[in-house]
Write an enzyme that holds these catalytic residues in place. Structure first.
Site, PDB file in Angstrom:
ATOM      1  N   THR A 117       0.875  -1.126   0.103  1.00 22.15           N
ATOM      2  CA  THR A 117      -0.211   0.001   0.120  1.00 22.15           C
ATOM      3  C   THR A 117       0.818   1.217   0.056  1.00 22.15           C
ATOM      4  OG1 THR A 117      -1.462   1.158   1.331  1.00 22.15           O
ATOM      5  CG2 THR A 117      -0.083  -0.066   2.505  1.00 22.15           C
ATOM      6  N   TYR A 141      -2.058   0.515   9.908  1.00 26.92           N
ATOM      7  CA  TYR A 141      -2.336  -0.239   8.683  1.00 26.92           C
ATOM      8  C   TYR A 141      -0.856  -0.263   7.905  1.00 26.92           C
ATOM      9  CZ  TYR A 141      -3.840  -1.201   3.703  1.00 26.92           C
ATOM     10  OH  TYR A 141      -3.825  -1.475   2.543  1.00 26.92           O
TER      11      TYR A 141
END
Ligand code: UDP
Length: 340
Positions: A117, A141
């Site tokens: 990501t 995250y």
């Protein structure tokens, strides 16, 4: 040879399964169906319902199928949830990925494609972001994914596992053939939420912060269409199978849109106005994330086909209409009906 797709019943993984089948590949999906849908995995793909961190189960899959590559999509992906429940993210995205890697090395799996990501970059110092830029994630995250990138790199070196790490920017849109789209009931991602607001499935939409240091004060993101994204994975697989070196590539279009710009496109494409309320910033959101895309284009020869925000929004709208144009009693399993 067979490709193991973890999270293959989910949004991006499901599109990957379609692309692999379209390319004539054999596919085994491992998904616990926590957010995915059984119906997203159609024959000849085989679905194993279970946890990708369950080493006994993963080893059984490796014994029963001739797997040469793993495409690892299964993950928790909601930034604000990672802030309130970090250990869940470190369990799913990091600890379980470690188990999967151990099984992969024991069974001498050759190729690994990892869904990473843009959140690994944190608050970038310059734009667009290049793969060599500092990795300073600002939310759990991003940290949970970055640790897995590091595990994969170390494991690759130690055990001869070749990998491609793909750092996704903001994935949106749906299969152009209408077979699949974003079906998560409690979706939080901007384009999904906005099309639901346009179609009246939500009362409106909150803009999380209009005081960022950007052109209109809202966050800027690089929205990439899901079919273009999975095409990059197929090219990554081909690259690895031809003996190509391990890679880390951004996946985006290199173009940034603010939240307000996205909302304008959704209103224009749908022809529907909806209520927008300005709220406080959401924890963990960087102001701007735009991909530098030179590396993926040169290393994988990847060329996007759907690099057009109105097209992406139209696909998302079409999918949302299909999901909701079902009698009430069928809504909970709307996707099962559509894909069936
Ligand atoms: N966003 C928003 N309202 C929403 C959902 C998202 O203002 O209902 C904003 C969010 O704060 C971020 C951008 O839209 O600036 C993209 O967020 P999303 O959750 O889609 O993806 P992320 O970038 O967090 O992966």
């Amino acid at each position: 040879m067979t490709v193991l797709v973890t999270g293959g019943a989910g949004y991006i993984g499901g599109h990957m399964v379609l692309a692999l089948l379209d390319a004539g590949e054999k596919v085994v999906v491992l998904d616990d169906l926590s957010t995915g849908f059984r119906s997203a995995v159609q024959p000849p793909a085989k679905l194993v319902v279970g946890d990708f961190g369950d080493m006994a189960l993963v080893e059984r899959i490796f014994r029963e199928h001739s797997i040469d590559a793993i495409a690892h999509f299964a993950a928790k992906i909601v930034v604000p949830e990672s802030v309130t429940d970090p250990l869940r993210y470190y369990l799913n995205n990091t600890a379980k990925a470690r188990n999967l890697l151990e099984c992969a090395t024991r069974h001498k799996i050759k190729h690994f494609i990892f869904s990473s990501t843009a959140a690994v970059y944190g608050e970038p110092q310059s734009s667009p972001i290049h793969e060599t830029d500092p990795l300073v994630p600002i939310n759990p995250y991003g940290r949970s994914k970055l640790m897995t990138e590091w595990m994969l790199q170390d494991t690759g070196k130690a055990h001869g596992l070749n990998y491609v790490i793909l750092r996704y920017f903001n994935v949106a849109g749906a299969d152009p053939k209408g077979r699949l789209g974003q079906s998560t009931p409690q979706a939080t991602h901007l384009i999904k939420v906005a099309v639901q607001a346009a179609l009246g499935f939500r009362p409106g939409l909150e803009v999380f912060g209009n005081d960022y240091p950007t052109k209109d004060g809202t966050c800027i993101r690089d929205y990439i269409q899901v079919t273009d994204l999975v095409a990059a994975h197929l090219m990554a697989l081909e690259h690895l199978r031809k003996g190509g070196e391990s890679l880390i590539c951004n996946c985006g279009y290199g173009k940034g849109f603010s939240v307000f710009e996205v909302l304008d496109v959704v209103k224009e494409v749908s022809g529907i106005d909806f209520k927008v309320q300005i709220s406080a910033r959401r924890p963990g959101d960087p102001a701007s994330l735009v991909a530098g895309v030179g590396h993926i284009k040169s290393m994988l020869n990847w060329t996007p086909k759907y690099d057009d925000l109105p097209t992406i929004v139209r696909q998302a709208l079409d999918w949302e209409r299909r999901l909701h144009n079902k009698p009430m009693r069928e809504k909970s399993s709307a996707e099962d009906l559509l894909a069936g």
